[in-house]
Write an enzyme that holds these catalytic residues in place. Structure first.
Site, PDB file in Angstrom:
ATOM      1  N   LYS A  83       0.843  -1.187   0.000  1.00  0.00           N
ATOM      2  CA  LYS A  83       0.000   0.000   0.000  1.00  0.00           C
ATOM      3  C   LYS A  83       0.887   1.249   0.000  1.00  0.00           C
ATOM      4  O   LYS A  83       2.030   1.135   0.410  1.00  0.00           O
ATOM      5  CB  LYS A  83      -0.938  -0.003   1.212  1.00  0.00           C
ATOM      6  CG  LYS A  83      -0.168  -0.067   2.552  1.00  0.00           C
ATOM      7  CD  LYS A  83      -0.615   0.910   3.565  1.00  0.00           C
ATOM      8  CE  LYS A  83      -0.026   2.275   3.420  1.00  0.00           C
ATOM      9  NZ  LYS A  83       0.931   2.680   4.447  1.00  0.00           N
ATOM     10  N   GLU A 117       0.827   7.553  16.743  1.00  0.00           N
ATOM     11  CA  GLU A 117       2.262   7.245  16.668  1.00  0.00           C
ATOM     12  C   GLU A 117       3.083   8.366  17.296  1.00  0.00           C
ATOM     13  O   GLU A 117       2.677   9.536  17.233  1.00  0.00           O
ATOM     14  CB  GLU A 117       2.693   7.109  15.207  1.00  0.00           C
ATOM     15  CG  GLU A 117       1.989   6.002  14.459  1.00  0.00           C
ATOM     16  CD  GLU A 117       2.571   5.850  13.058  1.00  0.00           C
ATOM     17  OE1 GLU A 117       3.573   5.139  12.930  1.00  0.00           O
ATOM     18  OE2 GLU A 117       2.046   6.471  12.130  1.00  0.00           O
ATOM     19  N   ASP A 145      -1.961   7.537   3.677  1.00  0.00           N
ATOM     20  CA  ASP A 145      -0.974   6.626   4.264  1.00  0.00           C
ATOM     21  C   ASP A 145      -1.618   5.668   5.285  1.00  0.00           C
ATOM     22  O   ASP A 145      -1.192   4.522   5.393  1.00  0.00           O
ATOM     23  CB  ASP A 145       0.117   7.464   4.959  1.00  0.00           C
ATOM     24  CG  ASP A 145       1.256   6.619   5.499  1.00  0.00           C
ATOM     25  OD1 ASP A 145       1.788   5.796   4.727  1.00  0.00           O
ATOM     26  OD2 ASP A 145       1.621   6.773   6.684  1.00  0.00           O
ATOM     27  N   HIS A 158      -5.179   1.088   6.624  1.00  0.00           N
ATOM     28  CA  HIS A 158      -5.190   0.450   7.946  1.00  0.00           C
ATOM     29  C   HIS A 158      -6.472   0.743   8.746  1.00  0.00           C
ATOM     30  O   HIS A 158      -7.087  -0.160   9.299  1.00  0.00           O
ATOM     31  CB  HIS A 158      -3.994   0.904   8.789  1.00  0.00           C
ATOM     32  CG  HIS A 158      -2.661   0.677   8.137  1.00  0.00           C
ATOM     33  ND1 HIS A 158      -2.415  -0.374   7.288  1.00  0.00           N
ATOM     34  CD2 HIS A 158      -1.495   1.362   8.213  1.00  0.00           C
ATOM     35  CE1 HIS A 158      -1.155  -0.319   6.880  1.00  0.00           C
ATOM     36  NE2 HIS A 158      -0.581   0.720   7.419  1.00  0.00           N
TER      37      HIS A 158
HETATM   38  C1  BG6 Z   1       2.713   2.189   7.516  1.00  0.00           C
HETATM   39  C2  BG6 Z   1       2.705   3.669   7.278  1.00  0.00           C
HETATM   40  O1  BG6 Z   1       1.858   1.545   6.625  1.00  0.00           O
HETATM   41  O2  BG6 Z   1       2.276   1.929   8.848  1.00  0.00           O
HETATM   42  C3  BG6 Z   1       3.602   4.371   8.282  1.00  0.00           C
HETATM   43  O3  BG6 Z   1       3.149   3.927   5.961  1.00  0.00           O
HETATM   44  C4  BG6 Z   1       3.213   4.012   9.698  1.00  0.00           C
HETATM   45  O4  BG6 Z   1       3.559   5.784   8.104  1.00  0.00           O
HETATM   46  C5  BG6 Z   1       3.121   2.492   9.846  1.00  0.00           C
HETATM   47  O5  BG6 Z   1       4.199   4.517  10.570  1.00  0.00           O
HETATM   48  C6  BG6 Z   1       2.525   2.116  11.191  1.00  0.00           C
HETATM   49  O6  BG6 Z   1       2.619   0.726  11.354  1.00  0.00           O
HETATM   50  P1  BG6 Z   1       2.751   0.067  12.799  1.00  0.00           P
HETATM   51  O7  BG6 Z   1       2.744  -1.403  12.533  1.00  0.00           O
HETATM   52  O8  BG6 Z   1       4.027   0.569  13.390  1.00  0.00           O
HETATM   53  O9  BG6 Z   1       1.543   0.545  13.556  1.00  0.00           O
END
Ligand code: BG6
Length: 480
Positions: free
Chosen positions: A144, A212, A231, A236
């Site tokens: 993605k 995050e 993103d 997600h």
């Molecule tokens: C990715 C995004 O798909 O997922 C990032 O491109 C993001 O920007 C990341 O930081 C977050 O993934 P996780 O598994 O750390 O929650």
């Protein structure tokens, strides 16, 4: 042990390959899950020799894999599978060289993992076909985001579909590979308890948060074009929403699960035009402090435009127009450089119909995906002593403790194994990706049309002030 195959990783020197894919393959190798003949070939433009690439990969794997799981002898045997081939994925002639290198063997399963920018997807698929490398046993894995709008996603899907039939296309959303995300399905569909109350009559609203503390790291050039909506939300967060809201599939297989998810995406109420002012919040971080360290404003990050208006934070009030969910808001929020890292889903139940006791509050079910994996149900209990004074208490299930003997798999380990085994249940189907864009596109257009510049929020905070208003105006609060 899985079938024998070749895995070719385009973008082999990028962050994704070095930080996620190779460490995941190393773990699978270490646990004896890969066929002894499986080969891994990384592809990128840099002119590394095989041994220089292996040294680069080893450095990154050592940094990513827990010390107790890294062993030099096991690495040496893993490295025997690992090779490197310098090529330019935009040049069709280079695919001829690649074909000579690996041979055109239609019987062999070949997995092409495109860990590259999406603007290369179409060319790579076409070049693979022209070079005779896209035979009936070849599979393609796309990271993605698939495109940056509905139109571009459709163009990519059509170009890929012209070479690979849908059963051989694996669109990765790594959230679907996370243990707790799959546990959400177990919770809903393997326990009779929740189903009768999992609906508008009993649920007041749902919150889905992916917060995050990280900024954009080395990905400024990509992120500045994408922003948090493309993103994170388009993929997600919408996938999490689907798993919370979908009907029980008839079977746990790729078509049944994805049929139910796509129905939810298609039932999302459009947010367009001026609605964006009412139902969305867009933010961008300014300078601040995280964990005691100063961090710069987004527009001073590497490879980001100094007057960028890209959002690093989004909150949306989504609604699902169907029988089960009519009138229940799903509040989504995600952002970078926030005060804490936490991914969680909160199901806020309605209060009891008639309050008998003081202090009685509505039940909450909190499903935490990160940092720890836990599910907790908040119930009301009586405070010890005289009188019926109530207090919320938690029934708390810590999944890591409940299965403490087993190593927690990284999402990419599970998903890579699924690709090798040809199981696409945890991957996004073409119509799912397009339905998600169909909902996201009008929001992006609304922001553009009504100059919804991102609201500033200091790094290390909970997001822009306007975030609270989205819920407070309905007498609700974010769970923090
Ligand atoms: C990715 C995004 O798909 O997922 C990032 O491109 C993001 O920007 C990341 O930081 C977050 O993934 P996780 O598994 O750390 O929650």
């Amino acid at each position: 042990m899985t079938i024998s195959c070749d895995m070719l990783v385009f973008g082999g020197t990028g962050d994704l390959a070095l930080h996620k894919l190779l460490p995941a393959l190393y773990h699978l190798h270490r646990e004896g899950r890969l066929h002894r003949d499986m080969r891994i070939l990384s592809l990128a433009r840099s002119n590394h020799s095989r041994s220089a690439y292996q040294a680069l990969a080893e450095r990154h794997c050592r940094a990513q894999v827990a010390r107790a799981d890294f062993n030099s002898d096991i690495w040496a045997s893993f490295a025997e599978r690992l090779d490197y081939f310098p090529m330019d994925a935009a040049q069709s002639a280079d695919f001829g060289r690649l074909a000579q290198r690996i041979g055109r063997d239609p019987e062999r399963v070949r997995v092409y993992y495109l860990a590259t920018a999406p603007n290369l997807f179409q060319d790579i698929a076409a070049h693979l076909a022209n070079a005779g490398l896209a035979g009936p046993r070849a599979r393609i894995v796309l990271e993605k985001p698939i495109g940056h709008s509905l139109e571009s996603a459709r163009a990519i899907n059509a170009a890929i579909g012209a070479v690979f039939d849908e059963s051989r296309v694996f669109r990765i959303d790594h959230y679907l590979g996370k243990e707790t995300v799959q546990n959400l399905m177990a919770l809903r569909f393997a326990n009779a308890l929740f189903e009768p109350v999992w609906r508008a009559g009993h649920i007041d609203h749902v919150q889905i948060s992916v917060c995050e503390t990280l900024g954009v790291e080395n990905r400024g050039a990509y992120y500045d074009q994408a922003g948090a909506m493309r993103d994170m939300v388009q993929n997600h967060l919408l996938q999490l929403l689907c798993l919370v809201a979908m009907e029980a599939p008839v079977r746990f297989d790729a078509e049944s699960v994805r049929n139910e998810k796509v129905k939810i995406l298609e039932a999302l109420k459009p947010i367009s035009g001026l609605d964006v002012q009412d139902k969305t919040v867009r933010g961008q971080y300014t300078a601040g402090k995280i964990g005691g360290h100063d961090v710069p404003a987004y527009y001073f990050e590497k490879n980001v435009d100094n007057d960028s208006d890209t959002e690093t934070f989004v909150a949306v009030q989504a609604e699902i127009d169907n029988w089960r969910w009519a009138g229940v808001p799903f509040y989504l929020r995600t952002g970078k450089r926030l005060a804490r890292k936490a991914s969680e889903i909160l199901i806020q139940f309605k209060p009891v119909p008639h309050r008998l006791f003081n202090g009685s509050e509505a039940n909450q079910l909190l499903i935490r995906l990160q940092p720890e994996e836990r599910i907790s149900l908040q119930l009301m209990a009586k405070n010890p002593g005289k009188g019926m004074h109530l207090k919320p208490v938690e029934l708390d299930l810590n999944l890591a403790n409940a299965f403490s003997q087993q190593r927690r798999w990284d999402a990419y380990e599970r998903l890579l194994l699924d690709v090798i085994e040809g199981d696409s249940t945890l991957f996004m189907r073409r119509d799912e990706v397009e339905a998600a864009w169909q909902w996201v596109d009008p929001i992006l257009q609304g922001w553009h049309q009504y100059y919804q510049n991102p609201k500033p929020y200091p790094a290390g905070s909970d997001g822009p002030e306007q975030l609270q208003h989205l819920l407070e105006r309905h007498g609700r609060q974010w769970a923090d």
